[in-house]
Design a protein around this motif. Sequence first.
Motif, PDB file in Angstrom:
ATOM      1  N   PHE A  30      48.718  28.852  50.814  1.00  0.00           N
ATOM      2  CA  PHE A  30      48.417  29.289  52.395  1.00  0.00           C
ATOM      3  C   PHE A  30      46.600  29.242  52.144  1.00  0.00           C
ATOM      4  CE2 PHE A  30      47.587  31.859  47.766  1.00  0.00           C
ATOM      5  CZ  PHE A  30      46.449  32.640  48.616  1.00  0.00           C
ATOM      6  N   LYS A  31      46.223  28.923  53.570  1.00  0.00           N
ATOM      7  CA  LYS A  31      44.565  28.796  53.759  1.00  0.00           C
ATOM      8  C   LYS A  31      44.239  30.856  53.588  1.00  0.00           C
ATOM      9  CE  LYS A  31      43.013  28.603  57.911  1.00  0.00           C
ATOM     10  NZ  LYS A  31      43.103  28.660  59.080  1.00  0.00           N
ATOM     11  N   ALA A  32      43.149  30.509  53.492  1.00  0.00           N
ATOM     12  CA  ALA A  32      42.339  32.336  52.905  1.00  0.00           C
ATOM     13  C   ALA A  32      40.669  31.869  52.676  1.00  0.00           C
ATOM     14  CB  ALA A  32      43.138  32.925  52.062  1.00  0.00           C
ATOM     15  N   HIS A  33      40.495  33.343  52.793  1.00  0.00           N
ATOM     16  CA  HIS A  33      38.656  33.129  52.409  1.00  0.00           C
ATOM     17  C   HIS A  33      38.934  33.912  50.929  1.00  0.00           C
ATOM     18  CE1 HIS A  33      39.066  36.694  55.646  1.00  0.00           C
ATOM     19  NE2 HIS A  33      38.643  37.246  54.448  1.00  0.00           N
ATOM     20  N   PHE A  34      37.953  33.952  50.229  1.00  0.00           N
ATOM     21  CA  PHE A  34      37.471  34.831  49.200  1.00  0.00           C
ATOM     22  C   PHE A  34      37.189  35.822  50.268  1.00  0.00           C
ATOM     23  CE2 PHE A  34      37.800  30.903  46.932  1.00  0.00           C
ATOM     24  CZ  PHE A  34      38.243  31.906  46.046  1.00  0.00           C
ATOM     25  N   THR A  35      37.612  37.584  49.606  1.00  0.00           N
ATOM     26  CA  THR A  35      36.543  38.614  50.136  1.00  0.00           C
ATOM     27  C   THR A  35      36.465  39.612  48.632  1.00  0.00           C
ATOM     28  OG1 THR A  35      38.867  39.911  49.318  1.00  0.00           O
ATOM     29  CG2 THR A  35      38.370  38.969  51.614  1.00  0.00           C
ATOM     30  N   PHE A  36      36.215  38.778  47.730  1.00  0.00           N
ATOM     31  CA  PHE A  36      35.753  39.293  46.528  1.00  0.00           C
ATOM     32  C   PHE A  36      36.005  38.478  45.096  1.00  0.00           C
ATOM     33  CE2 PHE A  36      36.168  42.168  42.393  1.00  0.00           C
ATOM     34  CZ  PHE A  36      34.199  42.723  42.523  1.00  0.00           C
ATOM     35  N   LEU A  37      34.777  38.326  44.592  1.00  0.00           N
ATOM     36  CA  LEU A  37      34.373  37.170  43.419  1.00  0.00           C
ATOM     37  C   LEU A  37      33.867  38.143  42.627  1.00  0.00           C
ATOM     38  CD1 LEU A  37      33.415  34.006  44.785  1.00  0.00           C
ATOM     39  CD2 LEU A  37      35.560  34.206  43.879  1.00  0.00           C
ATOM     40  N   LYS A  38      35.167  39.269  41.144  1.00  0.00           N
ATOM     41  CA  LYS A  38      34.425  39.412  40.158  1.00  0.00           C
ATOM     42  C   LYS A  38      34.185  38.331  39.281  1.00  0.00           C
ATOM     43  CE  LYS A  38      36.114  41.979  36.778  1.00  0.00           C
ATOM     44  NZ  LYS A  38      35.692  43.053  36.864  1.00  0.00           N
ATOM     45  N   LYS A  39      32.344  38.465  38.661  1.00  0.00           N
ATOM     46  CA  LYS A  39      31.313  37.659  38.265  1.00  0.00           C
ATOM     47  C   LYS A  39      30.992  38.566  37.187  1.00  0.00           C
ATOM     48  CE  LYS A  39      27.498  39.094  41.025  1.00  0.00           C
ATOM     49  NZ  LYS A  39      27.937  40.785  40.893  1.00  0.00           N
ATOM     50  N   ASP A  40      31.258  40.324  36.966  1.00  0.00           N
ATOM     51  CA  ASP A  40      30.985  41.102  35.963  1.00  0.00           C
ATOM     52  C   ASP A  40      31.171  41.018  34.986  1.00  0.00           C
ATOM     53  OD1 ASP A  40      32.442  42.079  37.124  1.00  0.00           O
ATOM     54  OD2 ASP A  40      30.760  43.548  38.181  1.00  0.00           O
ATOM     55  N   LYS A  41      31.861  40.114  34.077  1.00  0.00           N
ATOM     56  CA  LYS A  41      32.305  40.404  33.505  1.00  0.00           C
ATOM     57  C   LYS A  41      31.057  40.114  31.635  1.00  0.00           C
ATOM     58  CE  LYS A  41      33.952  37.052  30.896  1.00  0.00           C
ATOM     59  NZ  LYS A  41      35.410  35.316  30.120  1.00  0.00           N
ATOM     60  N   GLU A  42      31.781  40.846  30.685  1.00  0.00           N
ATOM     61  CA  GLU A  42      30.188  41.152  29.488  1.00  0.00           C
ATOM     62  C   GLU A  42      30.351  39.716  29.292  1.00  0.00           C
ATOM     63  OE1 GLU A  42      28.879  43.433  25.838  1.00  0.00           O
ATOM     64  OE2 GLU A  42      30.789  44.735  27.035  1.00  0.00           O
ATOM     65  N   GLY A  44      29.775  37.323  30.307  1.00  0.00           N
ATOM     66  CA  GLY A  44      29.287  36.072  32.024  1.00  0.00           C
ATOM     67  C   GLY A  44      30.799  36.147  31.901  1.00  0.00           C
ATOM     68  N   ALA A  45      30.782  34.965  32.923  1.00  0.00           N
ATOM     69  CA  ALA A  45      32.467  35.009  33.290  1.00  0.00           C
ATOM     70  C   ALA A  45      32.768  33.594  33.503  1.00  0.00           C
ATOM     71  CB  ALA A  45      32.316  34.666  34.952  1.00  0.00           C
ATOM     72  N   TRP A  46      32.695  33.536  31.507  1.00  0.00           N
ATOM     73  CA  TRP A  46      32.902  32.470  31.628  1.00  0.00           C
ATOM     74  C   TRP A  46      33.515  32.717  29.510  1.00  0.00           C
ATOM     75  CZ3 TRP A  46      28.084  31.861  33.201  1.00  0.00           C
ATOM     76  CH2 TRP A  46      27.411  32.909  32.244  1.00  0.00           C
ATOM     77  N   TYR A  47      34.149  32.049  29.354  1.00  0.00           N
ATOM     78  CA  TYR A  47      33.945  31.291  27.807  1.00  0.00           C
ATOM     79  C   TYR A  47      34.036  30.685  26.900  1.00  0.00           C
ATOM     80  CZ  TYR A  47      38.231  28.185  28.676  1.00  0.00           C
ATOM     81  OH  TYR A  47      39.443  27.465  28.865  1.00  0.00           O
ATOM     82  N   THR A  48      33.862  30.678  25.537  1.00  0.00           N
ATOM     83  CA  THR A  48      33.580  29.463  24.885  1.00  0.00           C
ATOM     84  C   THR A  48      34.325  28.515  24.457  1.00  0.00           C
ATOM     85  OG1 THR A  48      33.726  31.558  23.028  1.00  0.00           O
ATOM     86  CG2 THR A  48      31.052  31.217  23.822  1.00  0.00           C
ATOM     87  N   ALA A  49      35.019  27.749  24.803  1.00  0.00           N
ATOM     88  CA  ALA A  49      35.476  26.504  24.499  1.00  0.00           C
ATOM     89  C   ALA A  49      35.589  25.467  23.491  1.00  0.00           C
ATOM     90  CB  ALA A  49      35.802  25.758  25.815  1.00  0.00           C
TER      91      ALA A  49
END
Length: 186
Positions: A30-42, A44-49
């Motif tokens: 589908f075609k869509a646009h981002f309306t919100f990005l949840k960046k504020d995870k304690e 950072g928005a990543w995990y250690t790999a």
Amino acid sequence: MEGFNDRKMIADIKGQQLGEHNEKGDYLTFKAHFTFLKKDKEGGAWYTACPNPDDPCRNRCKINQTTDGSYHCDRCNGTYPNCNRKWIFSGTVGDSTSNTWVSIFDEQAQQLLGNTADEMFSHYETNQELYDSVFAKAAFSEWVFKCRVKKEMVNDEYRTKVQVMRMEKVDYVAECRDMIAAMERM
């Protein structure tokens, strides 16, 4: 990715009960646009790999920091002085019919944000404004998404999970050509 005529709308996820009857999930484009990005995870928005490029980890398995500051991987049983960070966050996307939460992982997040999680890690604590601006720049951008939709048990209740598998920036010239061709077939 599927052609213009094979696309669905976000409302089709509920309307066609996608992901509810297939254990492996259903796929839709589908075609869509981002309306919100949840960046504020304690943290950072990543995990250690795990930095091990070989099987079984292949730079993807989650690892934990030990008390001495090194990182240990339970999967390959290795201990490393550093880790790789991989993006993992959620956001909402919308089209003219509805909106939905989606999960975004490393490859698609790099495409969306233009940076690796390791690159942004150094700014997370020292330059929050720069970190925030990377996400703000990506908000409301329009993409063609290929997603997997799957019902999963979360906290003793079933939830529909939508995971971005691939995404492409919208090519507006090609979109117009495809719309004209679709109208001519009517």
